[in-house]
Every structure is written in structure tokens, then in C-alpha cells.
Design an enzyme around this catalytic site. Structure first.
Site, mmCIF file in Angstrom:
data_model
loop_
_atom_site.group_PDB
_atom_site.id
_atom_site.type_symbol
_atom_site.label_atom_id
_atom_site.label_comp_id
_atom_site.label_asym_id
_atom_site.label_seq_id
_atom_site.Cartn_x
_atom_site.Cartn_y
_atom_site.Cartn_z
ATOM 1 N N LYS A 142 0.960 4.262 -2.591
ATOM 2 C CA LYS A 142 1.166 5.631 -2.359
ATOM 3 C C LYS A 142 1.984 6.659 -2.749
ATOM 4 C CE LYS A 142 -3.116 5.560 -1.535
ATOM 5 N NZ LYS A 142 -4.470 6.264 -2.586
ATOM 6 N N TYR B 37 0.645 -1.000 0.138
ATOM 7 C CA TYR B 37 -0.395 0.102 -0.350
ATOM 8 C C TYR B 37 0.793 0.933 0.420
ATOM 9 C CZ TYR B 37 -3.719 3.564 1.225
ATOM 10 O OH TYR B 37 -4.424 4.249 1.752
#
Length: 264
Positions: A149, A145
Site C-alpha cells: 500500500k 500488505y
């Protein structure tokens, strides 16, 4: 003349709060989501149009964006769709890694691509992307993740320079912990239970709960309307404090500080 915002991932959380706020301020809102049933209450608000959009479906991206741009003069794009994975890298299946990147990174890029000619032609407007504090500060169990990002942050920063000659703002909206039903289908803390608890306490910063998505929506409104040449907007006071702490300390000093906080 009524202004228009196009939002991905608008059925809940920050996307929904943003749709509600812009509608309340007299904007037309194109609220897109995978499941229209989840966002049907938005249609009760003035000037809100809901449309189907799964950002992992490139053909649907083209079809929905084309239909919108043929019908409306969009002033602001908010890339908000996405979800998370929290697990040690060694235990994340390849299919899950690819699925997350397809949604959070490639989906965001493909939606943005559809709008770039429109914004360049009108020589005005804003492209906003909801990234995450995890795109700046690394956390254990955030390898996938956090990498996604950071990829979004890289896209935003490069796109800032590409769009600047055309007077189009490009900005990153940075939430920390937010009290939403943010989807984390894989959440595995085995072997990192203490670190996970301490990380949560760090992100709460002494508060009983995470900030509500309404606070992020207010910052998104600010970014969309303030006319400032500003790249990054932490979307709540706690996130701003932690973001500033990281930037002030620098990566190496923060690494030492955060390692002690998590593991000692």
C-alpha cells in the site's frame, strides 16, 4: 453527455458500492472483476457494464482496457482491486509475497499505464486508487500488505506530478477498517494476539463495527467530482481522525504512542 467510470475489483465491498452509487447518479459504469458471476447483480442497474479483469493477468489487462478505451470515453479510473495478508513477515511464504505484490502493486500500475495516454490526450479526467490507512500507518503483521500500500501511495504521488501538466487529477482513496468481505487469505496472529486485539480496538475507535463501504463510495464520488487539487482522501470519519492523528504526531512520536497502546 453521460460520464463513465472504470472500476477494478467491482464485485464486492468498496468497488461494488462505488459502482452502485455512480450508476444511481447517472454515470455509465464499467465494472470489472475476476469472476463475473459474483457481480452479475450489477447488470440489473442502469448503465452498468461488467467485464472480466484479473489484475494479476497482464495480457487480460491489455485486452480489457483496449476494448474499453476503443468503445468509451472514460472520465474516471478507479483502481480498487486488491487483497490483504496479515501475518508476521517470518511466516509469509515467498510465493504469497510475490502474489500480493503482483495484484496490489504491479496490477494497479499496469492498469494505470493503459489509461495514461487516454487521459493525456483528452486533458481531463481523474485517476483514483484505493490504497489503505496501512499505507500511511504501519501495523504489526502488515509488513507485506503495508509495503504494497505504501508502494501504491508512492505511485499516486509521483503520478500526480506527471499528470498535472495535462489537467488530469490523481488521487488516493484511503480506507481504514471497513465492513466488507475484504479478502485476507493469510491471517496469522500467533504470538501477537494481544496486539491484534488492541489494534482492532484502535481502528474501531469506540464503534461497535467498522464503517460500511457506502461511506467510502461517497468520498470516492466526492473526489471524482469536486474538482479539487487534493491528493489524499481518507474515506470515512474514523480513518480521517486516525490519519490526522498520525500526521499531527509525526512518525517518531506516533511510534512511541502506538507501541505503548499495543504492548503495554
Amino acid at each position: 453527455m453521460m460520464k463513465t467510470i472504470f472500476i477494478t475489483g467491482a464485485s464486492s465491498g468498496i468497488g461494488k458500492a462505488t459502482a452502485e452509487l455512480f450508476s444511481a447518479n447517472g454515470w455509465r459504469v464499467i465494472a470489472t472483476m475476476r469472476n463475473l458471476e459474483k457481480g452479475k447483480d450489477l447488470t440489473e442497474l442502469p448503465n452498468v457494464v461488467i467485464m472480466p479483469l484479473d489484475v494479476a493477468d497482464s495480457e487480460q489487462i491489455k485486452a480489457t482496457c483496449r476494448k474499453v478505451l476503443e468503445t468509451y470515453d472514460v472520465d474516471v479510473l478507479l483502481n480498487n482491486a486488491g487483497y490483504g495478508i496479515m501475518a508476521p513477515l517470518e511466516r509469509i511464504p515467498e510465493a504469497e509475497i510475490r502474489r500480493l505484490f503482483d495484484t496490489d502493486v504491479i496490477g494497479t500500475m499496469l492498469v494505470t499505464q493503459q489509461f495514461i495516454p487516454h487521459f493525456k490526450h483528452r486533458r481531463a479526467g481523474a485517476i483514483l486508487t484505493t490504497t489503505s490507512l496501512a499505507g500511511t500507518i504501519a501495523f504489526p503483521r502488515d509488513t507485506v500488505y503495508g509495503a504494497a500500500k505504501r508502494a501504491q501511495e508512492g505511485m499516486v504521488e509521483s503520478l500526480y506530478y506527471e499528470m498535472k501538466p495535462f489537467n488530469v487529477a490523481v488521487k488516493s482513496m484511503i480506507p481504514g477498517g471497513t465492513k466488507t468481505n475484504f479478502q485476507t487469505p493469510l491471517n496469522d496472529a500467533e504470538g501477537y494476539e494481544q496486539a491484534a486485539a488492541r489494534q482492532r480496538a484502535y481502528l474501531l475507535d469506540g464503534n461497535a463495527e467498522f464503517p460500511l463501504p457506502n461511506e467510502a463510495a461517497q468520498i470516492i464520488w466526492q473526489a471524482a467530482t469536486d474538482g479539487k487539487d487534493q491528493l489524499r482522501y481518507p474515506t470515512d470519519s474514523v480513518c480521517r481522525k486516525l490519519y490526522d492523528q498520525y500526521l499531527t504526531m509525526g512518525a517518531e512520536r506516533f511510534k512511541e504512542y502506538f507501541s505503548q497502546l499495543l504492548f503495554e
